[in-house]
Design a protein around this motif. Structure first.
Motif, PDB file in Angstrom:
ATOM      1  N   ASP A 168       0.825  -1.215   0.000  1.00 55.04           N
ATOM      2  CA  ASP A 168       0.000   0.000   0.000  1.00 55.04           C
ATOM      3  C   ASP A 168       0.860   1.265   0.000  1.00 55.04           C
ATOM      4  O   ASP A 168       0.630   2.181  -0.792  1.00 55.04           O
ATOM      5  N   THR A 169       1.805   1.307   0.914  1.00 59.36           N
ATOM      6  CA  THR A 169       2.613   2.525   1.048  1.00 59.36           C
ATOM      7  C   THR A 169       4.064   2.173   1.355  1.00 59.36           C
ATOM      8  O   THR A 169       4.360   1.119   1.923  1.00 59.36           O
ATOM      9  N   ARG A 209       9.569  -0.080  -4.415  1.00 60.46           N
ATOM     10  CA  ARG A 209       9.214   1.336  -4.375  1.00 60.46           C
ATOM     11  C   ARG A 209      10.463   2.179  -4.116  1.00 60.46           C
ATOM     12  O   ARG A 209      11.316   1.816  -3.292  1.00 60.46           O
ATOM     13  N   ALA A 249       6.379   4.848   3.050  1.00 59.03           N
ATOM     14  CA  ALA A 249       6.464   6.234   3.494  1.00 59.03           C
ATOM     15  C   ALA A 249       7.805   6.489   4.164  1.00 59.03           C
ATOM     16  O   ALA A 249       8.153   5.855   5.171  1.00 59.03           O
TER      17      ALA A 249
END
Length: 798
Positions: free
Chosen positions: A277-278, A369, A280
């Motif tokens: 999802d992320t 990512r 961060a």
């Protein structure tokens, strides 16, 4: 929706190929195995876990898979191969909330459409790829046609008609098919084929080919049958890569065959899948969250993380992830993960997340990512800048990317530093957005002595380490100054001689209450301080508080119209503020209302009501006329609580009650006059009132035995429906003894019932009775409405 049946066979057998799945150790391609008809289970074509595994392929996986199917496209004038096909899509929201919002955009690849639709609808990308191939052969075609793209998944193509043009186009086809599968699952009992029961499924569109009873074991298999409503017969299964006989249908057979060739078992376990999802970035760290599940186990699995190609962290995906309930079931949602990877240097990094395989299959690369660990200048946010008389209050937070400790926040006004403090207040939500820095970075600074006009207010974060001290946020603020604000909420005379003035006043140059002067007809009447609390003022004028209202009563005014002017006395710049209004003292005829006007007893009418004159607060006189004749006068001075509420300023003593006596039978005209005081005239209410009607009234004055064998009965009786004397029947022990007329004069009756006169008395004697106890009953014979009235009395005869 039932799609169009097709018996199309591939001209050549499909060449099995594998989807490369990246593991932590090394590339480990899964070998494909040729499908066998003996393995086809008509009740369990594909498991729910495999069908709804939206995270079973990443976008890169889908694109790589398409590249492998057609290494080079054959030159043609037609559309590009699926691996190279692009299109403009639009943001789309399913009104039934079966799928999420599709992220539209220009020039999206076919792989992106397949992947995005899989994610928002919760359908495996593998299922969509197999569907495209079994419908049109478009995945492996080196020279696809426009028709293949137009009706790519066969959606909107029923058996009995041509394809529906509103569903044309690759994007519409992929989205429509996935959405339809979600509709099937959302309303499973609304369709002809249902999981958990035996269903008679046709072999072929030709009904004469017969049906096969199939116990459908799961929703995914039911959905395939609803979409393509035929099951393969023995001939089709005997030649999995060829033709059967005239009763063979191939849609669901080909789905099973292609899936098996490309991805292995349709019902067995396999490699884990999931979604990131992320990722961060925070203070020298990155927080990665998402979910991961292995089809071979309901237990949480391990997720490993690599930063810049080196192992950095490992966690167990065992957190609750509620949105998985729609795919894995309500009791199987503990597959979420969140990992905090610390100790990272400043700069750009890449984090890759791997789901670690359990049982059959291999480790799965969920996603990679890129992120940036910040360094350099401080950053922050100004939550609010509120201004009040000469002062500014600035609230916000500041963070330096090179330290987790609080730093100094400076406030400047027009480039001049006016405050400096350590920003160590709490910002509870900060770690969710900026992990690692903690919550102690808030500041609140109040600056005084700011002049009126426009000012540039900036907040600086004082730098620590790399970078420099910079403005993190600036706002232009206009400081109010000048004359007071003044508003009148009410200027009224609710009762004679009494004026009420209400409102509020604020001077922008001071937070203190201001003075208010009230003038009536040009003369100063009173001075007050506007220091009454009014909550809405604190909201409308932040920083000034709520104590700026006023309420001024003025008494002793004469009748008529008056000019009222209210002055808010200025402080500082500007001048006094003034607002004027005209107000008229109440005047006019009295108000009159009757609550009751009716006959209440023999010869009586009761009148109740209220009246007041707007020119006075004193009670008014009320005159009552019956049939044009003045019969009584009263004062409306009885208390009635509701009047004090309805007519504030006049009090509650304005009610009255009057009883009119001597009223004869029949209807009468009753007129009630409220006697005017001041302007206006008398107010009158006239109405027809009927006297009491009904049975006679009778009273026995005496029932006695004056001599041996004799009884004497005396009394009087009046019927409200006539002034004439009534007949009276005398019964002794239930036997009629005599009849008399009640026409004897009794002067007190004339006084008590003047309308009926005194001639209503009677005296009756009965002789010849035996000595002893007897019952004497007298009947007053009714006239008009009502019934006879009887009065009985025991008597002892001598």
């Amino acid at each position: 929706m039932i799609k169009k049946w097709t018996a199309r066979l591939l001209a050549v057998a499909l060449v099995a190929s594998a989807l490369t799945v990246v593991s932590i150790a090394a590339d480990d391609p899964r070998p494909a195995s040729a499908a066998s008809g003996a393995d086809f289970d008509p009740g369990n074509i594909i498991s729910d876990a495999n069908f709804y595994a939206a995270g079973s392929m990443t976008l890169d996986n889908v694109q790589s898979f398409l590249n492998q199917q057609v290494p080079s496209c054959r030159a043609s004038s037609g559309p590009a191969c699926l691996k190279s096909y692009t299109m403009d899509t639009f943001t789309r929201q399913d009104s039934g909330a079966r799928c999420g919002t599709y992220p539209g955009g220009p020039g999206q690849s076919a792989a992106a459409v397949i992947y995005n639709v899989a994610q928002i609808c919760g359908i495996s990308p593998k299922v969509l790829l197999v569907l495209l191939e079994k419908e049109q052969g478009i995945v492996t075609s080196s020279a696809p046609t426009a028709y293949m793209y137009r009706s790519a998944t066969g959606y909107g193509c029923p058996d009995t008609a041509a394809c529906d043009a509103q569903y044309y186009g690759f994007f519409n086809q992929v989205y429509g098919a996935a959405l339809q599968f979600k509709r099937y699952a959302a309303t499973p009992t609304s369709w002809s084929y249902q999981a958990g029961r035996t269903n008679n499924i046709f072999y072929h569109p030709n009904a004469s080919c017969g049906t096969k009873p199939v116990y459908i074991q799961n929703q995914a298999t039911a959905s395939l049958y609803i979409y393509t409503p035929y099951t393969p017969n023995a001939a089709a299964l005997a030649n999995m890569y060829g033709t059967g006989d005239s009763c063979s249908a191939y849609g669901n057979r080909n789905f099973f065959r292609i899936y098996t060739d490309w991805f292995g078992s349709t019902t067995g376990g396999g490699s884990p899948y999931g979604y990131v999802d992320t990722a961060a970035a925070g203070f020298r760290q990155v927080t990665v969250s998402g979910w991961a599940v292995d089809p071979d186990s309901a237990a949480p699995i391990r997720v490993d993380f690599y930063v810049d190609g080196r192992g950095a962290a490992s966690t167990v995906a065992g957190n609750d992830y509620p949105s998985l309930a729609g795919v894995l079931g309500k009791g199987n949602t503990a597959h979420g993960f969140s990992a905090n990877i610390t100790g990272l240097s400043a700069g750009r990094h890449s984090v890759c997340s791997y789901a670690i395989n359990v049982g059959t299959g291999v480790n799965t690369l969920l996603d990679c990512r890129e992120f940036v660990v910040r360094t350099g200048d401080p950053f922050g946010y100004v939550d609010s800048v509120s201004a009040s008389a000469g002062s500014l209050t600035v609230k916000g937070w500041v963070v330096d990317p090179d330290t987790a400790d609080p730093i100094t926040a400076r406030v400047t006004v027009d480039g001049r530093q006016v405050s400096s403090q350590i920003a160590s207040g709490e910002v509870p939500g900060l770690p969710a957005v900026y992990p690692g820095w903690g919550t102690r970075h808030a500041f609140e600074s109040t600056v005084t002595g700011v002049s009126g006009g426009s000012h540039r207010v900036c907040v600086q974060g004082v730098n620590v380490g790399a970078g420099s001290t910079v403005d993190v946020a600036c706002q232009t603020v206009v400081m109010a100054s000048g004359a007071p604000s003044l508003f009148l909420d009410e200027v009224s005379m609710g009762s004679p001689g009494k004026l009420l003035v209400r409102g509020w006043a604020i001077d922008p140059d001071t937070v203190d209450p201001v003075r208010v002067h009230v003038y009536v007809d040009g003369a100063l009447s009173t001075k007050v301080t506007a220091d009454v609390s009014k909550a809405s003022l604190a909201t409308a004028f932040p920083g000034y508080g709520d104590k700026h209202a006023f309420s001024v009563p003025v008494a002793g005014l004469s009748a008529g119209t008056h000019s009222v002017c209210v002055y808010a006395i200025n402080v500082g710049a500007g001048g006094n503020a003034v607002r004027c209004a005209e107000v008229a003292a109440p005047t006019g005829s009295p108000r009159l209302f009757l609550d009751q006007a009716q006959g209440t007893a023999l010869g009586q009418i009761t009148v109740r009501g209220w009246s007041f004159d707007p020119d006075v607060v004193d009670p008014v006189r009320v005159h009552l006329y019956l049939d044009g004749r003045l019969v009584t006068k009263v004062t409306a001075d009885v208390a009635k609580a509701s009047l004090g509420t309805s007519f504030p300023g006049y009090g509650e003593k304005h009610a009255f009650t009057a009883t009119l006596t001597g009223v004869g039978p029949g209807a009468h005209t009753l007129c009630t006059y409220a006697i005017n005081v001041g302007g206006g005239g008398n107010t009158v209410d006239c109405r027809t009132v009927s006297a009491v009607t009904g049975s006679p009234s009778m009273l026995l004055d005496e029932v006695s035995s004056p001599s041996a064998g004799a009884v004497l009965a005396r009394g009087w009786t009046i019927d409200p429906d006539t002034v004439d004397p009534l007949r009276v029947h005398v019964y002794v022990d239930g036997v009629l003894q005599t009849k008399v007329t009640a026409d004897v004069v009794k002067s007190s009756l004339g006084t008590a019932f003047p309308a009926f006169g005194p001639r209503h008395q009677f005296s009756a004697s009965v002789a010849g009775l035996a000595a002893g106890q007897h019952s004497v009953c007298l009947y007053s014979i009714n006239v008009g409405a009502g019934a006879n009235t009887v009065v009985c009395s025991p008597v002892t005869v001598r």
